[in-house]
Motif scaffolding. Structure first.
Motif, short mmCIF file in Angstrom:
data_model
loop_
_atom_site.label_atom_id
_atom_site.label_comp_id
_atom_site.label_asym_id
_atom_site.label_seq_id
_atom_site.Cartn_x
_atom_site.Cartn_y
_atom_site.Cartn_z
N ALA A 172 0.95 -1.16 0.14
CA ALA A 172 -0.10 -0.10 0.04
C ALA A 172 0.91 1.27 0.12
N ALA A 173 0.32 2.38 -0.49
CA ALA A 173 1.16 3.64 -0.51
C ALA A 173 0.70 4.17 0.68
N VAL A 174 1.79 4.92 1.13
CA VAL A 174 1.76 5.43 2.46
C VAL A 174 1.81 7.21 2.44
N GLY A 175 1.15 7.64 3.23
CA GLY A 175 1.16 9.12 3.96
C GLY A 175 1.62 9.22 5.30
N THR A 176 0.93 8.79 6.22
CA THR A 176 1.44 8.74 7.66
C THR A 176 2.20 7.31 7.67
N GLY A 177 1.82 6.55 6.88
CA GLY A 177 2.27 5.21 7.14
C GLY A 177 1.12 4.31 7.89
N GLY A 210 15.65 9.49 -0.70
CA GLY A 210 15.92 10.53 0.43
C GLY A 210 15.36 11.92 -0.01
N LYS A 211 15.01 11.96 -1.27
CA LYS A 211 14.43 13.29 -1.75
C LYS A 211 13.14 13.27 -2.27
N GLY A 212 12.46 14.26 -1.53
CA GLY A 212 10.73 14.50 -2.11
C GLY A 212 11.03 15.56 -3.34
N GLY A 213 9.71 15.61 -3.93
CA GLY A 213 9.52 16.59 -4.96
C GLY A 213 7.94 16.74 -4.97
N PRO A 214 7.67 17.59 -6.03
CA PRO A 214 5.94 17.82 -6.48
C PRO A 214 5.39 16.64 -7.23
N HIS A 215 4.47 16.34 -6.61
CA HIS A 215 3.75 15.28 -7.23
C HIS A 215 1.91 15.67 -7.13
N ARG A 216 1.34 14.72 -7.82
CA ARG A 216 -0.44 14.88 -7.62
C ARG A 216 -0.94 13.88 -7.12
N VAL A 217 -0.54 12.84 -6.28
CA VAL A 217 -1.37 11.82 -5.61
C VAL A 217 -1.44 12.06 -4.29
N GLU A 218 -2.93 12.68 -4.19
CA GLU A 218 -3.38 13.18 -3.17
C GLU A 218 -3.38 12.09 -1.90
N GLY A 219 -2.91 12.53 -0.60
CA GLY A 219 -2.83 11.71 0.49
C GLY A 219 -1.63 10.99 0.73
N ILE A 220 -0.71 11.00 -0.16
CA ILE A 220 0.46 10.26 0.05
C ILE A 220 1.89 11.15 -0.21
N GLY A 257 -15.24 -2.16 -12.04
CA GLY A 257 -16.00 -1.44 -11.43
C GLY A 257 -15.47 -0.76 -9.97
N VAL A 258 -14.18 -0.83 -10.05
CA VAL A 258 -13.39 -0.35 -8.85
C VAL A 258 -13.04 1.12 -8.71
N PHE A 259 -13.76 1.98 -8.10
CA PHE A 259 -13.70 3.37 -8.15
C PHE A 259 -12.94 3.92 -7.11
N GLY A 260 -11.81 4.48 -7.51
CA GLY A 260 -10.90 5.08 -6.57
C GLY A 260 -10.03 6.47 -6.90
N GLY A 261 -9.11 6.65 -6.04
CA GLY A 261 -8.28 7.76 -6.48
C GLY A 261 -6.95 7.39 -6.67
N GLY A 262 -5.84 8.42 -6.82
CA GLY A 262 -4.80 8.13 -7.33
C GLY A 262 -3.82 7.21 -6.42
N SER A 263 -4.10 7.03 -5.07
CA SER A 263 -3.31 6.16 -4.42
C SER A 263 -3.71 4.88 -4.63
N THR A 264 -4.95 4.56 -4.96
CA THR A 264 -5.45 3.26 -5.33
C THR A 264 -4.92 2.80 -6.46
N GLY A 265 -4.57 3.95 -7.44
CA GLY A 265 -4.40 3.33 -8.70
C GLY A 265 -2.84 2.97 -8.60
N LEU A 266 -2.07 3.87 -7.73
CA LEU A 266 -0.76 3.30 -7.37
C LEU A 266 -0.39 2.11 -6.56
N ASN A 267 -1.59 1.72 -5.70
CA ASN A 267 -1.37 0.21 -5.12
C ASN A 267 -1.61 -0.70 -6.06
#
Length: 305
Positions: A172-177, A210-220, A257-267
């Protein structure tokens, strides 16, 4: 609060690679606000009230990309609390509207070109912390409260109850983990200890480089080390291209029929990779974090393709 949890777990058979592992996904969009964040919100606020740290009429404060804020606004409304969200225009407008629908006050920090950056997150955090210092206010602390991770344990227990033994990888994708680790905690309570894989956007590869950057996947990809991510229990971190994730969102809704956001697609992109690597007679479990209806005002489903 009994409406939270006990969500479906379904097999994505049509997305499984040939001679690959089974792929199972937990559909968290069925929670009251359409997100697994409801599990966290009821854990954090309910336990704080039980300890006497919060009482009806108090104000809860948090900085949020929207799903956490919507869940906190919903639970606050049920418990007789007020809620103030520090939000940004980098996140979908529908999430702002959802928070306001539950009675939240929403304060907006401006972004640079609609992207999520480490600087933006830090500005949101500082504003929320300052507000939480005001009398009658309580900081929800989604990045620090132990009640956050504990709120996701039932998700792991539900997965174990549905599948039993034979879960080889949880990814799974992580925001807070917290969602990943809390689910792993719940699985462990039933005696299951699959391999744990944490995901982030390739455009913000903090965990892997070790280096973050700009992205568009909300919540992570929040631009700092996820506070609940236990590196000792995580077997691997992977970075997945956000464009592949957005394309997968559209494929999932059309073909499964699975309707999700960007983090779901990443998963799911990562789950397919892992299923191919594992081979047959194995199982990969991942999460559909929320409902795609939260993203209809944004870029993922904008052109309907």
């Amino acid at each position: 609060m009994g409406a939270i949890g006990n969500t479906p777990l379904v097999r994505l058979k049509q997305f499984e690679p040939e001679n690959g592992a089974e792929i199972w996904i937990k559909l968290e969009g069925g929670n009251p606000t359409g997100s697994y964040k409801d599990r966290m919100a009821v854990s954090v606020l309910g336990r704080a009230m039980a300890r006497g740290e919060l009482k009806a009429g108090d104000r809860v404060v948090e900085y949020t990309g929207g799903s956490t804020g919507t869940a906190l606004a919903f639970v606050s409304a049920v418990l007789g609390l007020k809620f103030t969200a520090v939000f940004s225009d980098a996140f979908s407008e529908s999430k702002r509207q959802a928070m306001q629908a539950f009675g939240a006050e929403v304060l907006v920090e401006k972004s640079e070109d609609g992207t999520i950056t480490p600087d933006l997150i830090q500005r949101m955090k500082a504003r929320a912390h300052a507000l939480a210092e005001e009398p009658g206010s309580h900081y929800a602390d989604q990045f620090g409260s132990p009640d956050v991770r504990a709120g996701y344990e039932p998700m792991g227990q539900e997965i174990a109850a549905d599948l039993g033994e034979g879960i080889d990888v949880l990814v799974a994708a992580v925001g807070t983990g917290a969602a990943l680790m809390g689910t792993a905690d719940g699985l462990a309570r039933t005696g299951l200890k699959p391999k744990i894989v944490a995901l982030e956007p390739l455009q913000s590869p903090l965990l892997t480089t070790g280096k973050g950057g700009p992205h568009r996947v909300e919540g992570i990809g929040v631009g700092f080390e996820p506070p609940f991510l236990d590196r000792d229990k995580v077997d691997e971190c992977r970075a997945i291209d956000q464009e592949l994730a957005f394309d997968m969102c559209r494929k999932l809704s059309r073909d499964a029929g699975v309707f999700g956001g960007g983090s779901t697609g990443l998963n799911v992109v990562a789950a397919i990779e892992i299923a191919r690597e594992l081979g047959p007679s194995k199982r990969v479990v991942t999460l559909c974090c929320d409902t795609g209806s939260k993203y209809l005002g944004g870029h993922i489903y904008a052109d309907g393709t």
